[in-house]
Design an enzyme around this catalytic site. Sequence first.
Site: not given
Length: 514
Positions: A340, A348-350
């Site tokens: 994180h 959303r990047v995950h």
Amino acid sequence: MQNDQNHQFSGPVRIFHELRLPEAAQPAGYAALIDAYDLAVPLPLTLCAIGQKHQVFEAEGWRLYTPRHAPKATLQGHLTFALKYEGLDLTVLKKLFEKLPAREFETMIKAQPSSAYMRRVWFLYEWLLDKPLDLPNAKSGTYAKVVDPKLQWAIEGKTSTRHRVHNNLPGDRAFCPMVRRTKKIDQFVAAEFDAEARAIIGKISNSILARTAAFLLLKDSKSSYAIEGEAPPHDRIQRWGKAIGEAGRHPLDEDEFLRLQRLVLGKDPRFVQLGWRTEGGFVGEHEMDTRLPLPEHISAKPEDLTDLMGGLIAFDQEFADGLDPVIAAAILAFGFVYIHPFEDGNGRVHRYLIHHILSARGYNPPGMVFPVSAAILDQIETYRRVLESHSARILPYIEWRTTAHMNVEVTNQTVDLYRYFDATPHAEFLFACVQRTITHDLPQEAAFLTKYDQFKSRIEAHTEMPASTVDLLFNFLKQNNGKLSNRARQKEFAALTDEEVRAFEVIYGEIFDG
């Protein structure tokens, strides 16, 4: 520091660290080491013990071995058992290596210098602690694999002549989650979903395929925001969809992560710090009256982010290609979300990182994005349980205090909790999502568009009307089970005759209900 002989390994128990066993059994391997040396680490997802039955069985999070599998009640005995039957738990091993004096391992390895298990322990000690033991280079023994590929997924790797081992770890010291070999994952890999997807699209016309790809891309973008409980303007959804469509084209580095965060947050990130966090972070709520944090997951400490993200980037650039694409995507994406690193935009990047790996490895058909976020949204409770499979287990080992801004500040060393997690549940879940997108979403959307084209063609052959009006007609019929409602007939389609309405209802029924 006590010697190994003075440590007491538990006899048969029915309760182990508040967990019930299926029957009275003696903890073995990692369970025994954690207990005997009082290691402050999360328990492995599956614990091992020696039971009374004469066959191995699994139940209630335990794997019970037979009496003939029982190791000697020593450090070496339980370490060897762990490597032989459980694979590598790097968090447990590192904590064990840190807690005991180096001479215990030096003595143990000197006693059996040609043992493959001892040479693996030797290599792991020096690799994890970045500190050599007082031992000469190994002179004999067949080269052993550090990761047993029958137990866990590994890469080809390279040899270490000092230890006479083959280092096939799927990461470096800064970031190396592990995935266990399970029957479920083996079946998923053997299914070759990427080949199945290419076979499906090979039967779809180019025009239908292009529209299917566009729809699935938009669906994934919408779903990714919906998972976060957000409903942004359409232009932000389209902009994020465009980014997903370009996933895999750019190598991951700090600049690329910052670019992705800007895309997620939009053009006006005035109230969010861009880049790596400079304060603590958590996922959860605040108590209603006091506003005290109620964390469900606590993010990595800000001072650890450079090292952790460097390891994650190295995994993408140096190790991911050696693993199955879906397994690599699970490690990268879920590793990122546990760290994180951003103040906002992590979720959303995950999910973008899943597309990054699949696209970069050519797992997706060219121009096609699997709507993984839509599959996640439809299984949101399962997704949360998968996230909790690690975050809930590490929470008791994170010490923290509340800051003046009602944030959390971690006060102990926690970096290894984010480096070395068991990503097996995450890989199984992601495989299931990929399977669903290929066997359900892709063919279903292509079939719908084919039927819609038939509907549009027959409507236009019967009555000349604009494409937008045909689309409106379709939506009214769909919403009312193939019948045009009285309201629609009195307003938007008041110009239609009763005969035309009946004809359109028949056309819809033949194509979509037939």
